[in-house]
Enzyme design. Structure first.
Site, PDB file in Angstrom:
ATOM      1  N   TYR A 170       0.849  -1.188   0.000  1.00  0.00           N
ATOM      2  CA  TYR A 170       0.000   0.000   0.000  1.00  0.00           C
ATOM      3  C   TYR A 170       0.882   1.234   0.000  1.00  0.00           C
ATOM      4  O   TYR A 170       1.866   1.313   0.738  1.00  0.00           O
ATOM      5  CB  TYR A 170      -0.902   0.022   1.238  1.00  0.00           C
ATOM      6  CG  TYR A 170      -1.740   1.275   1.333  1.00  0.00           C
ATOM      7  CD1 TYR A 170      -2.859   1.445   0.533  1.00  0.00           C
ATOM      8  CD2 TYR A 170      -1.397   2.296   2.208  1.00  0.00           C
ATOM      9  CE1 TYR A 170      -3.620   2.595   0.597  1.00  0.00           C
ATOM     10  CE2 TYR A 170      -2.154   3.453   2.284  1.00  0.00           C
ATOM     11  CZ  TYR A 170      -3.265   3.597   1.489  1.00  0.00           C
ATOM     12  OH  TYR A 170      -4.015   4.742   1.540  1.00  0.00           O
ATOM     13  N   ASN A 206      -8.507  -4.110 -10.237  1.00  0.00           N
ATOM     14  CA  ASN A 206      -7.516  -3.085  -9.896  1.00  0.00           C
ATOM     15  C   ASN A 206      -6.551  -2.867 -11.068  1.00  0.00           C
ATOM     16  O   ASN A 206      -5.376  -3.206 -11.004  1.00  0.00           O
ATOM     17  CB  ASN A 206      -6.773  -3.491  -8.622  1.00  0.00           C
ATOM     18  CG  ASN A 206      -5.940  -2.372  -8.047  1.00  0.00           C
ATOM     19  OD1 ASN A 206      -5.738  -1.338  -8.670  1.00  0.00           O
ATOM     20  ND2 ASN A 206      -5.445  -2.594  -6.837  1.00  0.00           N
ATOM     21  N   TYR A 255       2.141  -3.733 -12.448  1.00  0.00           N
ATOM     22  CA  TYR A 255       2.818  -5.017 -12.314  1.00  0.00           C
ATOM     23  C   TYR A 255       3.313  -5.533 -13.655  1.00  0.00           C
ATOM     24  O   TYR A 255       4.390  -6.133 -13.748  1.00  0.00           O
ATOM     25  CB  TYR A 255       1.901  -6.057 -11.654  1.00  0.00           C
ATOM     26  CG  TYR A 255       1.481  -5.685 -10.246  1.00  0.00           C
ATOM     27  CD1 TYR A 255       2.302  -4.937  -9.400  1.00  0.00           C
ATOM     28  CD2 TYR A 255       0.241  -6.071  -9.758  1.00  0.00           C
ATOM     29  CE1 TYR A 255       1.902  -4.597  -8.123  1.00  0.00           C
ATOM     30  CE2 TYR A 255      -0.159  -5.736  -8.468  1.00  0.00           C
ATOM     31  CZ  TYR A 255       0.679  -4.997  -7.657  1.00  0.00           C
ATOM     32  OH  TYR A 255       0.279  -4.667  -6.392  1.00  0.00           O
TER      33      TYR A 255
END
Length: 159
Positions: free
Chosen positions: A86, A124, A131
């Site tokens: 996060y 997401n 990624y």
């Protein structure tokens, strides 16, 4: 510039705040059951279950990563599993997430891990896009299975 350091017991309240913010982002604001005591025990107790890193910019905590080891029987090595990553909204896009992942990758290599893995929610897309940019690939044929709550109790035969 982002600095990455191991979390200390003094970071427990900050980590819990980040976990709660992550739960809001992941549309599960009421799902967090952890508290400072349970986190302190899990991270810094006699038998730690996980480890955490803190990302700082100009001395201010802006993110965290919580991870632990798993094991692959196929490659015969432990792996590093990222449970949570996060970064605060104001710090996103400034390199803190990448710095945390790079630090974790270095830990994985230093500890002889054969894999570095994590899960991401399928909606997401900002995270998924990020990624892909760093070289992560989805495990298309695999799905996560979970047993929790009453089903866990029943499976254990303790109903």
């Amino acid at each position: 510039m982002t600095d990455i350091r191991p979390a200390t017991h003094a970071d427990v309240a900050t980590i819990l705040r980040f976990i709660r913010e992550l739960a809001v982002y992941e549309r599960e604001p009421d799902a967090v059951e952890a508290n400072e005591s349970s986190l302190a025990l899990a991270l810094f107790g006699e038998h730690p279950a996980a480890e955490a890193l803190i990302a700082e910019v100009a001395g201010e905590s802006v993110g965290f990563a919580l991870f632990f080891h798993n094991f692959s029987t196929w490659i015969g090595k432990r792996g590093l599993y990222l449970e949570d990553l996060y970064v605060t909204p104001d710090a996103r896009g400034q390199g803190a997430g990448r710095a945390l992942l790079a630090h974790l990758a270095a830990i994985a290599l230093d500890r002889g891990c054969g894999r570095f893995e994590w899960s991401v929610l399928d909606w997401n897309t900002p995270a998924i896009d990020f990624y892909r940019k760093i070289g992560a690939v989805p495990m298309e044929e695999w799905t996560i299975q979970r047993v929790t709550g009453d089903a866990l109790v029943q499976l254990a035969g303790r109903n």
